[in-house]
Write a protein that holds these residues in place. Structure first.
Motif, PDB file in Angstrom:
ATOM      1  N   ALA A  66      84.083  15.991 -54.143  1.00 27.67           N
ATOM      2  CA  ALA A  66      84.921  16.666 -53.149  1.00 27.67           C
ATOM      3  C   ALA A  66      85.114  18.137 -53.496  1.00 27.67           C
ATOM      4  O   ALA A  66      85.045  19.008 -52.632  1.00 27.67           O
ATOM      5  CB  ALA A  66      86.270  15.965 -53.036  1.00 27.67           C
ATOM      6  N   VAL A  67      85.346  18.432 -54.777  1.00 25.94           N
ATOM      7  CA  VAL A  67      85.526  19.823 -55.203  1.00 25.94           C
ATOM      8  C   VAL A  67      84.220  20.591 -55.041  1.00 25.94           C
ATOM      9  O   VAL A  67      84.222  21.759 -54.624  1.00 25.94           O
ATOM     10  CB  VAL A  67      86.052  19.882 -56.657  1.00 25.94           C
ATOM     11  CG1 VAL A  67      85.971  21.282 -57.224  1.00 25.94           C
ATOM     12  CG2 VAL A  67      87.473  19.363 -56.721  1.00 25.94           C
ATOM     13  N   ARG A  68      83.087  19.969 -55.327  1.00 23.65           N
ATOM     14  CA  ARG A  68      81.802  20.655 -55.159  1.00 23.65           C
ATOM     15  C   ARG A  68      81.509  20.956 -53.690  1.00 23.65           C
ATOM     16  O   ARG A  68      80.871  21.955 -53.378  1.00 23.65           O
ATOM     17  CB  ARG A  68      80.684  19.821 -55.773  1.00 23.65           C
ATOM     18  CG  ARG A  68      80.733  19.818 -57.286  1.00 23.65           C
ATOM     19  CD  ARG A  68      79.644  18.979 -57.900  1.00 23.65           C
ATOM     20  NE  ARG A  68      79.719  19.048 -59.356  1.00 23.65           N
ATOM     21  CZ  ARG A  68      78.926  18.381 -60.170  1.00 23.65           C
ATOM     22  NH1 ARG A  68      77.989  17.577 -59.684  1.00 23.65           N
ATOM     23  NH2 ARG A  68      79.070  18.506 -61.468  1.00 23.65           N
ATOM     24  N   ARG A  69      81.973  20.110 -52.763  1.00 30.73           N
ATOM     25  CA  ARG A  69      81.781  20.357 -51.328  1.00 30.73           C
ATOM     26  C   ARG A  69      82.764  21.380 -50.782  1.00 30.73           C
ATOM     27  O   ARG A  69      82.506  22.021 -49.767  1.00 30.73           O
ATOM     28  CB  ARG A  69      81.967  19.054 -50.533  1.00 30.73           C
ATOM     29  CG  ARG A  69      80.816  18.123 -50.566  1.00 30.73           C
ATOM     30  CD  ARG A  69      80.983  17.003 -49.543  1.00 30.73           C
ATOM     31  NE  ARG A  69      82.225  16.250 -49.679  1.00 30.73           N
ATOM     32  CZ  ARG A  69      82.383  15.204 -50.488  1.00 30.73           C
ATOM     33  NH1 ARG A  69      81.378  14.775 -51.233  1.00 30.73           N
ATOM     34  NH2 ARG A  69      83.535  14.570 -50.547  1.00 30.73           N
ATOM     35  N   ALA A  80      81.030  22.268 -60.510  1.00 34.52           N
ATOM     36  CA  ALA A  80      82.362  21.965 -61.028  1.00 34.52           C
ATOM     37  C   ALA A  80      82.427  20.561 -61.608  1.00 34.52           C
ATOM     38  O   ALA A  80      81.627  19.684 -61.270  1.00 34.52           O
ATOM     39  CB  ALA A  80      83.394  22.099 -59.911  1.00 34.52           C
ATOM     40  N   GLY A  81      83.393  20.367 -62.467  1.00 34.97           N
ATOM     41  CA  GLY A  81      83.690  19.053 -63.030  1.00 34.97           C
ATOM     42  C   GLY A  81      85.185  18.808 -62.959  1.00 34.97           C
ATOM     43  O   GLY A  81      85.976  19.720 -63.188  1.00 34.97           O
ATOM     44  N   PHE A 102      90.104  20.800 -64.564  1.00 39.55           N
ATOM     45  CA  PHE A 102      89.070  21.349 -63.698  1.00 39.55           C
ATOM     46  C   PHE A 102      88.210  22.331 -64.479  1.00 39.55           C
ATOM     47  O   PHE A 102      88.718  23.238 -65.129  1.00 39.55           O
ATOM     48  CB  PHE A 102      89.748  22.059 -62.515  1.00 39.55           C
ATOM     49  CG  PHE A 102      88.840  22.901 -61.684  1.00 39.55           C
ATOM     50  CD1 PHE A 102      87.903  22.311 -60.858  1.00 39.55           C
ATOM     51  CD2 PHE A 102      88.929  24.280 -61.716  1.00 39.55           C
ATOM     52  CE1 PHE A 102      87.073  23.086 -60.080  1.00 39.55           C
ATOM     53  CE2 PHE A 102      88.102  25.054 -60.946  1.00 39.55           C
ATOM     54  CZ  PHE A 102      87.169  24.468 -60.122  1.00 39.55           C
ATOM     55  N   THR A 103      86.900  22.131 -64.437  1.00 36.86           N
ATOM     56  CA  THR A 103      85.949  23.046 -65.066  1.00 36.86           C
ATOM     57  C   THR A 103      85.098  23.655 -63.964  1.00 36.86           C
ATOM     58  O   THR A 103      84.486  22.929 -63.177  1.00 36.86           O
ATOM     59  CB  THR A 103      85.041  22.305 -66.073  1.00 36.86           C
ATOM     60  OG1 THR A 103      85.879  21.596 -66.995  1.00 36.86           O
ATOM     61  CG2 THR A 103      84.168  23.267 -66.834  1.00 36.86           C
ATOM     62  N   LYS A 104      85.069  24.987 -63.889  1.00 32.16           N
ATOM     63  CA  LYS A 104      84.334  25.657 -62.809  1.00 32.16           C
ATOM     64  C   LYS A 104      82.838  25.379 -62.881  1.00 32.16           C
ATOM     65  O   LYS A 104      82.192  25.181 -61.864  1.00 32.16           O
ATOM     66  CB  LYS A 104      84.554  27.171 -62.866  1.00 32.16           C
ATOM     67  CG  LYS A 104      85.921  27.602 -62.429  1.00 32.16           C
ATOM     68  CD  LYS A 104      86.007  29.118 -62.449  1.00 32.16           C
ATOM     69  CE  LYS A 104      87.392  29.573 -62.051  1.00 32.16           C
ATOM     70  NZ  LYS A 104      87.501  31.035 -62.060  1.00 32.16           N
ATOM     71  N   LYS A 112      85.445  26.308 -70.021  1.00 38.12           N
ATOM     72  CA  LYS A 112      86.745  25.851 -70.510  1.00 38.12           C
ATOM     73  C   LYS A 112      87.470  25.173 -69.352  1.00 38.12           C
ATOM     74  O   LYS A 112      87.596  25.748 -68.278  1.00 38.12           O
ATOM     75  CB  LYS A 112      87.571  27.022 -71.014  1.00 38.12           C
ATOM     76  CG  LYS A 112      87.014  27.654 -72.259  1.00 38.12           C
ATOM     77  CD  LYS A 112      87.913  28.751 -72.758  1.00 38.12           C
ATOM     78  CE  LYS A 112      87.306  29.391 -73.986  1.00 38.12           C
ATOM     79  NZ  LYS A 112      88.083  30.519 -74.455  1.00 38.12           N
ATOM     80  N   PRO A 113      87.975  23.959 -69.557  1.00 30.92           N
ATOM     81  CA  PRO A 113      88.718  23.295 -68.480  1.00 30.92           C
ATOM     82  C   PRO A 113      90.086  23.943 -68.265  1.00 30.92           C
ATOM     83  O   PRO A 113      90.704  24.448 -69.192  1.00 30.92           O
ATOM     84  CB  PRO A 113      88.853  21.862 -68.968  1.00 30.92           C
ATOM     85  CG  PRO A 113      88.672  21.929 -70.438  1.00 30.92           C
ATOM     86  CD  PRO A 113      87.825  23.126 -70.734  1.00 30.92           C
TER      87      PRO A 113
END
Length: 132
Positions: A66-69, A80-81, A102-104, A112-113
């Protein structure tokens, strides 16, 4: 000489009024504390409807997808992770709000998360970011 004597206020008069006002303040504070203590069990903080409804939560993989979209005015995060932490009902929008790590860019060597809340909601049978 009489005018000078009438301008002088006896000190006992002032201390008596301050003492009465102080005693009244103490009484009002005590009544407020006792009233708040008695009324506290009446305000539970969790309504029975919310206690029964357990929010559905995305998995770490669904949240990452969802974050990648997701796209906003800062851009997108295709690498992202996301790892989910505590989640609960979202008070700022639909779905659930989760504290995330959250890791960009997980492919970067110096990644760095960051700990940040992200909201997720189900849209057309897939999880989407609802609150960024």
């Amino acid at each position: 000489m009489i005018a000078a004597q009438s301008a002088v206020v006896p000190l006992e008069f002032l201390t008596m009024n301050i003492g009465s006002a102080g005693a009244a303040c103490v009484v009002f504070l005590a009544v407020g504390f006792v009233g708040g203590y008695i009324a506290r069990p009446l305000v539970d903080g969790e309504t029975p409807a919310l206690a029964i409804i357990k929010p559905t939560l995305p998995t770490d993989e669904q949240a990452t997808a969802a974050v990648r979209r997701h796209k906003d005015f800062f851009g997108s995060f295709p690498n992202a992770g996301v790892k989910l932490g505590d989640c609960g009902p979202n008070n700022m929008g639909p779905g659930t709000m989760c504290m995330t790590s959250f890791t960009k860019d997980v492919t970067a060597s110096n990644a760095k998360p960051m700990n940040r809340p992200i909201g997720f909601a189900r849209v057309n049978d897939q999880w989407e970011v609802s609150t960024w």
